[in-house]
Structure formats: C-alpha cells, structure tokens
Design a protein around this motif. Sequence first.
Motif, PDB file in Angstrom:
ATOM      1  N   UNK A  67       0.831  -1.178   0.000  1.00 55.64           N
ATOM      2  CA  UNK A  67       0.000   0.000   0.000  1.00 55.64           C
ATOM      3  C   UNK A  67       0.884   1.253   0.000  1.00 55.64           C
ATOM      4  N   UNK A  68       0.434   2.248  -0.691  1.00 54.48           N
ATOM      5  CA  UNK A  68       1.163   3.506  -0.777  1.00 54.48           C
ATOM      6  C   UNK A  68       0.694   4.473   0.298  1.00 54.48           C
ATOM      7  N   UNK A  69       1.594   5.290   0.784  1.00 55.06           N
ATOM      8  CA  UNK A  69       1.172   6.340   1.716  1.00 55.06           C
ATOM      9  C   UNK A  69       0.265   7.340   1.013  1.00 55.06           C
ATOM     10  N   UNK A  70      -0.611   7.979   1.789  1.00 54.93           N
ATOM     11  CA  UNK A  70      -1.515   8.992   1.250  1.00 54.93           C
ATOM     12  C   UNK A  70      -0.715  10.073   0.529  1.00 54.93           C
ATOM     13  N   UNK A  71      -1.225  10.489  -0.624  1.00 58.50           N
ATOM     14  CA  UNK A  71      -0.573  11.537  -1.387  1.00 58.50           C
ATOM     15  C   UNK A  71       0.488  11.036  -2.351  1.00 58.50           C
ATOM     16  N   UNK A  72       0.827   9.740  -2.294  1.00 57.52           N
ATOM     17  CA  UNK A  72       1.824   9.169  -3.182  1.00 57.52           C
ATOM     18  C   UNK A  72       1.193   8.905  -4.539  1.00 57.52           C
ATOM     19  N   UNK A  73       1.944   9.131  -5.595  1.00 61.52           N
ATOM     20  CA  UNK A  73       1.478   8.877  -6.944  1.00 61.52           C
ATOM     21  C   UNK A  73       2.263   7.720  -7.527  1.00 61.52           C
ATOM     22  N   UNK A  74       1.538   6.761  -8.118  1.00 62.30           N
ATOM     23  CA  UNK A  74       2.182   5.651  -8.805  1.00 62.30           C
ATOM     24  C   UNK A  74       2.282   6.017 -10.275  1.00 62.30           C
ATOM     25  N   UNK A  75       3.394   5.676 -10.901  1.00 59.42           N
ATOM     26  CA  UNK A  75       3.502   5.895 -12.323  1.00 59.42           C
ATOM     27  C   UNK A  75       4.331   4.796 -12.935  1.00 59.42           C
ATOM     28  N   UNK A  76       4.089   4.554 -14.225  1.00 60.23           N
ATOM     29  CA  UNK A  76       4.850   3.535 -14.917  1.00 60.23           C
ATOM     30  C   UNK A  76       6.217   4.104 -15.288  1.00 60.23           C
ATOM     31  N   UNK A 105       8.114   5.052 -24.476  1.00 62.09           N
ATOM     32  CA  UNK A 105       7.556   5.845 -25.568  1.00 62.09           C
ATOM     33  C   UNK A 105       6.057   6.017 -25.429  1.00 62.09           C
ATOM     34  N   UNK A 106       5.453   5.372 -24.449  1.00 53.13           N
ATOM     35  CA  UNK A 106       4.015   5.421 -24.232  1.00 53.13           C
ATOM     36  C   UNK A 106       3.712   6.342 -23.067  1.00 53.13           C
ATOM     37  N   UNK A 107       2.520   6.945 -23.079  1.00 56.61           N
ATOM     38  CA  UNK A 107       2.170   7.826 -21.960  1.00 56.61           C
ATOM     39  C   UNK A 107       2.165   7.033 -20.647  1.00 56.61           C
ATOM     40  N   UNK A 108       2.924   7.475 -19.662  1.00 52.03           N
ATOM     41  CA  UNK A 108       2.927   6.752 -18.389  1.00 52.03           C
ATOM     42  C   UNK A 108       1.604   6.967 -17.653  1.00 52.03           C
ATOM     43  N   UNK A 109       1.159   5.939 -16.965  1.00 52.73           N
ATOM     44  CA  UNK A 109      -0.049   6.069 -16.170  1.00 52.73           C
ATOM     45  C   UNK A 109       0.361   6.508 -14.771  1.00 52.73           C
ATOM     46  N   UNK A 110      -0.135   7.650 -14.347  1.00 52.85           N
ATOM     47  CA  UNK A 110       0.121   8.172 -13.011  1.00 52.85           C
ATOM     48  C   UNK A 110      -1.200   8.244 -12.276  1.00 52.85           C
ATOM     49  N   UNK A 111      -1.251   7.593 -11.116  1.00 48.55           N
ATOM     50  CA  UNK A 111      -2.493   7.548 -10.355  1.00 48.55           C
ATOM     51  C   UNK A 111      -2.265   8.002  -8.925  1.00 48.55           C
ATOM     52  N   UNK A 112      -3.161   8.829  -8.402  1.00 44.32           N
ATOM     53  CA  UNK A 112      -3.084   9.137  -6.971  1.00 44.32           C
ATOM     54  C   UNK A 112      -3.550   7.915  -6.182  1.00 44.32           C
ATOM     55  N   UNK A 113      -3.183   7.864  -4.945  1.00 46.83           N
ATOM     56  CA  UNK A 113      -3.653   6.799  -4.066  1.00 46.83           C
ATOM     57  C   UNK A 113      -5.159   6.987  -3.859  1.00 46.83           C
ATOM     58  N   UNK A 134      -3.570  -1.578  -9.210  1.00 47.03           N
ATOM     59  CA  UNK A 134      -3.814  -2.356  -7.989  1.00 47.03           C
ATOM     60  C   UNK A 134      -3.075  -1.745  -6.801  1.00 47.03           C
ATOM     61  N   UNK A 135      -1.823  -1.371  -6.983  1.00 45.33           N
ATOM     62  CA  UNK A 135      -1.015  -0.813  -5.886  1.00 45.33           C
ATOM     63  C   UNK A 135      -1.550   0.508  -5.372  1.00 45.33           C
ATOM     64  N   UNK A 136      -2.151   1.295  -6.265  1.00 44.61           N
ATOM     65  CA  UNK A 136      -2.692   2.590  -5.866  1.00 44.61           C
ATOM     66  C   UNK A 136      -4.100   2.475  -5.277  1.00 44.61           C
ATOM     67  N   UNK A 137      -4.646   1.251  -5.225  1.00 45.58           N
ATOM     68  CA  UNK A 137      -5.939   1.025  -4.582  1.00 45.58           C
ATOM     69  C   UNK A 137      -7.153   1.219  -5.463  1.00 45.58           C
ATOM     70  N   UNK A 138      -6.975   1.334  -6.784  1.00 51.83           N
ATOM     71  CA  UNK A 138      -8.096   1.572  -7.700  1.00 51.83           C
ATOM     72  C   UNK A 138      -8.663   0.289  -8.283  1.00 51.83           C
ATOM     73  N   UNK A 139      -7.936  -0.804  -8.158  1.00 50.95           N
ATOM     74  CA  UNK A 139      -8.337  -2.032  -8.834  1.00 50.95           C
ATOM     75  C   UNK A 139      -7.949  -3.254  -8.023  1.00 50.95           C
ATOM     76  N   UNK A 140      -8.595  -4.362  -8.359  1.00 54.40           N
ATOM     77  CA  UNK A 140      -8.228  -5.661  -7.814  1.00 54.40           C
ATOM     78  C   UNK A 140      -8.304  -6.675  -8.946  1.00 54.40           C
TER      79      UNK A 140
END
Length: 179
Positions: free
Chosen positions: A1-10, A14-22, A118-124
């Motif tokens: 699990x990521x701490x609050x406020x942390x952003x996950x990104x790929x 050459x592809x747009x990275x996916x950045x997600x807030x927790x 999944x790591x950012x808590x948006x999916x399972x």
Amino acid sequence: MLPKGTTMQSAPSNNPPMQLPRREGSRPRTTPTNPHEQLEQNAPEALQNALWERMTSLPATEGRHSGIAPPGSRALWMQGEGRSPMAFMVGREFVHLHPRYDGSLHLVLDPESCEIAKSAGWAERHPLAGQAGPSTTVMVYGPRDQAELDVVWQIIRQSHRFASGQIPLPDDDGDEATG
C-alpha cells in the motif's frame, strides 16, 4: 500500500505513463467469484452515466452489450483486427461497466499498468484472471465523486491504448513486441 498523497507511475517509455493518486479510504467489499461485483461504495448513477458518455467517445470502439458480464452491463468493443487476445476479455471486448446497482468496471490493462492500478488502490485482480481471460483483467472500483471519475477515466484510456495496440506487449524474451 502507498502512503496517502503518493502517486504511482509507470516507468519511462515511448508510451504515456499512467500516473495515479492513491485512492482514498478502504477498498470496497467485492464478491470473491463470478459474478464479480462491488458490494459497497458504489458509484452514483449520474457518475456512471457520465463515465459511459466518456467511454463511448473513444475512437475505433463500439458500445454493445457485454459478451461476458451480467445483464445490464455496457461494454466497449474495439473495431478492426490485429491486436493480441491478451488485450481482451472476450472477442474484442476490453472494458465493461457493470449494471447501475454496481457501477464498477472490468477491463484489461498491460502488465505494468495493472500493477500500478492495484497498488494505488483503484483495482483488484478478477478472481478468474489468467484462467478465463487475460491475467491482467481487473475490477476497477466505481467512482464515488468527480475527482474519482477523472482517475477511473484515465485507467479506461490506458486500457483503450493497450487494446488499440498503442502499448507494446512484452514478448517471451522480456523485450517489447508490437503485437
């Protein structure tokens, strides 16, 4: 699990990275098998409708009934040919929005984006992922507010990029292939 406020990104590519807030709060309860449904923290119907309107604006897609989800689900199918079956749940269906009582989605992501969501808590992981469909099939929780709608939309767009061939598939040697 990521701490609050942390952003996950790929990783850079050459592809747009996916950045997600927790995702705020706890994960919603879901059913452990098919039908795989979200049982609480459900998306309001107005947000589901707004999401479907955005979804149907994606290029080279067709809105149809799902070939695999419960009745009342709405799905997007890619038009055209040439993409690996790894990007689809059934036929050319890459995402479906569950009936209004639920509001969650199932979709297929590339492996890297799947882990980020999944790591950012948006999916399972879907309980049958890898057995009946791609191993990167996930449930994305329905949006509870406008900010979450924007994040879920970002995840859907990433799934669309994968289904349309804009994100390369890893081949057996670990290198990227254009699939």
